[in-house]
Design a protein around this motif. Structure first.
Motif, PDB file in Angstrom:
ATOM      1  N   ASN A  67       0.725  -1.130   0.065  1.00  0.00           N
ATOM      2  CA  ASN A  67      -0.097  -0.031   0.182  1.00  0.00           C
ATOM      3  C   ASN A  67       0.864   1.302   0.004  1.00  0.00           C
ATOM      4  N   ARG A  68       2.141   1.102   0.198  1.00  0.00           N
ATOM      5  CA  ARG A  68       3.201   2.432   0.163  1.00  0.00           C
ATOM      6  C   ARG A  68       3.421   2.675  -1.182  1.00  0.00           C
ATOM      7  N   ALA A  69       3.339   3.902  -1.396  1.00  0.00           N
ATOM      8  CA  ALA A  69       3.655   4.420  -2.759  1.00  0.00           C
ATOM      9  C   ALA A  69       5.210   4.252  -2.967  1.00  0.00           C
ATOM     10  N   ARG A  70       5.596   3.890  -4.307  1.00  0.00           N
ATOM     11  CA  ARG A  70       6.816   3.713  -4.632  1.00  0.00           C
ATOM     12  C   ARG A  70       7.531   4.684  -5.460  1.00  0.00           C
ATOM     13  N   LEU A  71       8.606   4.876  -4.981  1.00  0.00           N
ATOM     14  CA  LEU A  71       9.399   6.183  -5.692  1.00  0.00           C
ATOM     15  C   LEU A  71      10.876   5.726  -6.105  1.00  0.00           C
ATOM     16  N   SER A  93       6.008  12.278 -12.942  1.00  0.00           N
ATOM     17  CA  SER A  93       6.615  13.304 -11.889  1.00  0.00           C
ATOM     18  C   SER A  93       6.457  12.692 -10.690  1.00  0.00           C
ATOM     19  N   ALA A  94       5.218  12.277 -10.121  1.00  0.00           N
ATOM     20  CA  ALA A  94       5.037  12.107  -8.738  1.00  0.00           C
ATOM     21  C   ALA A  94       5.724  10.741  -8.327  1.00  0.00           C
ATOM     22  N   LYS A  95       6.053  10.019  -9.278  1.00  0.00           N
ATOM     23  CA  LYS A  95       6.783   8.855  -9.010  1.00  0.00           C
ATOM     24  C   LYS A  95       8.343   8.815  -8.819  1.00  0.00           C
ATOM     25  N   GLY A 114       7.657   7.025   4.674  1.00  0.00           N
ATOM     26  CA  GLY A 114       6.542   5.806   4.415  1.00  0.00           C
ATOM     27  C   GLY A 114       6.598   5.505   2.983  1.00  0.00           C
ATOM     28  N   PHE A 115       7.757   5.848   2.023  1.00  0.00           N
ATOM     29  CA  PHE A 115       7.627   5.375   0.804  1.00  0.00           C
ATOM     30  C   PHE A 115       8.547   4.017   0.602  1.00  0.00           C
ATOM     31  N   GLN A 116       8.014   3.177  -0.332  1.00  0.00           N
ATOM     32  CA  GLN A 116       8.851   2.206  -0.893  1.00  0.00           C
ATOM     33  C   GLN A 116       9.834   2.982  -1.931  1.00  0.00           C
ATOM     34  N   VAL A 117      11.132   2.304  -1.773  1.00  0.00           N
ATOM     35  CA  VAL A 117      12.018   3.092  -2.673  1.00  0.00           C
ATOM     36  C   VAL A 117      12.618   2.055  -3.502  1.00  0.00           C
ATOM     37  N   HIS A 118      12.520   2.304  -4.886  1.00  0.00           N
ATOM     38  CA  HIS A 118      13.077   1.447  -5.842  1.00  0.00           C
ATOM     39  C   HIS A 118      14.573   1.860  -5.944  1.00  0.00           C
ATOM     40  N   SER A 121       9.403   5.478 -14.640  1.00  0.00           N
ATOM     41  CA  SER A 121       8.356   5.956 -13.669  1.00  0.00           C
ATOM     42  C   SER A 121       7.031   5.267 -13.777  1.00  0.00           C
ATOM     43  N   ARG A 122       6.670   5.256 -15.158  1.00  0.00           N
ATOM     44  CA  ARG A 122       5.369   4.575 -15.516  1.00  0.00           C
ATOM     45  C   ARG A 122       5.640   2.864 -15.036  1.00  0.00           C
ATOM     46  N   ALA A 123       6.657   2.518 -15.282  1.00  0.00           N
ATOM     47  CA  ALA A 123       7.037   0.966 -14.983  1.00  0.00           C
ATOM     48  C   ALA A 123       6.874   0.725 -13.581  1.00  0.00           C
ATOM     49  N   LEU A 124       6.792   1.694 -12.707  1.00  0.00           N
ATOM     50  CA  LEU A 124       7.091   1.389 -11.288  1.00  0.00           C
ATOM     51  C   LEU A 124       5.805   0.586 -10.742  1.00  0.00           C
ATOM     52  N   ASP A 125       4.605   0.661 -11.379  1.00  0.00           N
ATOM     53  CA  ASP A 125       3.439   0.017 -11.248  1.00  0.00           C
ATOM     54  C   ASP A 125       3.314  -1.342 -11.692  1.00  0.00           C
TER      55      ASP A 125
END
Length: 226
Positions: free
Chosen positions: A5-9, A47-49, A109-113, A201-205
């Motif tokens: 559930n954490r956003a990935r950056l 940009s958000a990612k 609180g982010f996941q970090v790539h 960034s698009r591939a992060l999901d």
């Protein structure tokens, strides 16, 4: 909050050569980075990612933009030429900077790539620079768990052997065609950087997110030039 559930950056570092030899081309580089900023401004989801840093290197490293959300940036910094070329300074800086930045993002609180470093140089490191030592510690995941992927691009007098060695995979090392205009090669690097940032960034999901690297036009893989 669970990891799913954490956003990935994706942390991204642009490491640009600011040594004196870049003086004729620094305007092309600054224009290219402004274009990247403009391109991401119309890609808010992309940009958000990412979180973005711009570092200039010569005898030392100057922080031009520190790990920001580009949606919050109105004016992009200008790179300025100075001094000679120390790759050791670059990798010593990243040895400290990358773990600190990744730790800070995780604390928010982010996941970090795994971070991505886009490295551009028009020359060779100073004699006796000793960059291999800090580079080895930076890219060894046993020493630096957040060891970055490094995409290295060489223009002008850059040595393909060195560029290939700086890249963390052969497919991440590129050298401009020998007869290429250096200013145009730098502009193409910036175009490729923009494409790579948006695609990654698009591939992060995706279920298996991977760094996407777009080879600059009129660049060859450095390993094929050696």
């Amino acid at each position: 909050m669970s990891d799913t559930n954490r956003a990935r950056l994706l942390p991204i570092y642009v490491l640009a050569d600011e040594s004196g030899s870049m003086n004729p081309y620094i305007d092309e580089l600054n224009a290219g980075l402004r274009s990247l900023h403009a391109a991401l401004a119309v890609e808010p989801m992309a940009s958000a990612k990412v979180r973005f840093s711009v570092l200039g290197f010569a005898d030392d490293v100057e922080e031009r933009l520190r790990m920001v959300d580009l949606r919050d940036v109105d004016t992009f910094p200008r790179l300025c030429t100075r001094g000679s070329t120390s790759y050791a300074a670059v990798f010593e800086d990243l040895l400290v900077r990358v773990p600190q930045d990744v730790g800070a993002l995780k604390a928010e609180g982010f996941q970090v790539h795994r971070p991505a470093v886009f490295f551009l140089s028009d020359g060779v490191p100073n004699d006796g620079d000793g960059w291999e030592g800090p580079y080895g510690r930076l890219t060894d995941k046993r020493v630096t768990p957040a060891a970055p992927n490094i995409i290295a691009c060489g223009v002008g007098d850059a040595d393909p052997h060195v560029i290939d060695a700086v890249a963390t995979a052969h497919e991440f090392g590129f050298i401009a065609d020998p007869d290429a205009d250096v200013g145009q090669a730098i502009a193409r690097f910036c175009t490729s950087l923009t494409t790579s940032v948006i695609a990654s960034s698009r591939a992060l999901d995706a279920a298996d997110p991977r760094l996407t690297v777009d080879r600059p036009e009129h660049f060859t893989m450095a390993m094929d030039v050696i």
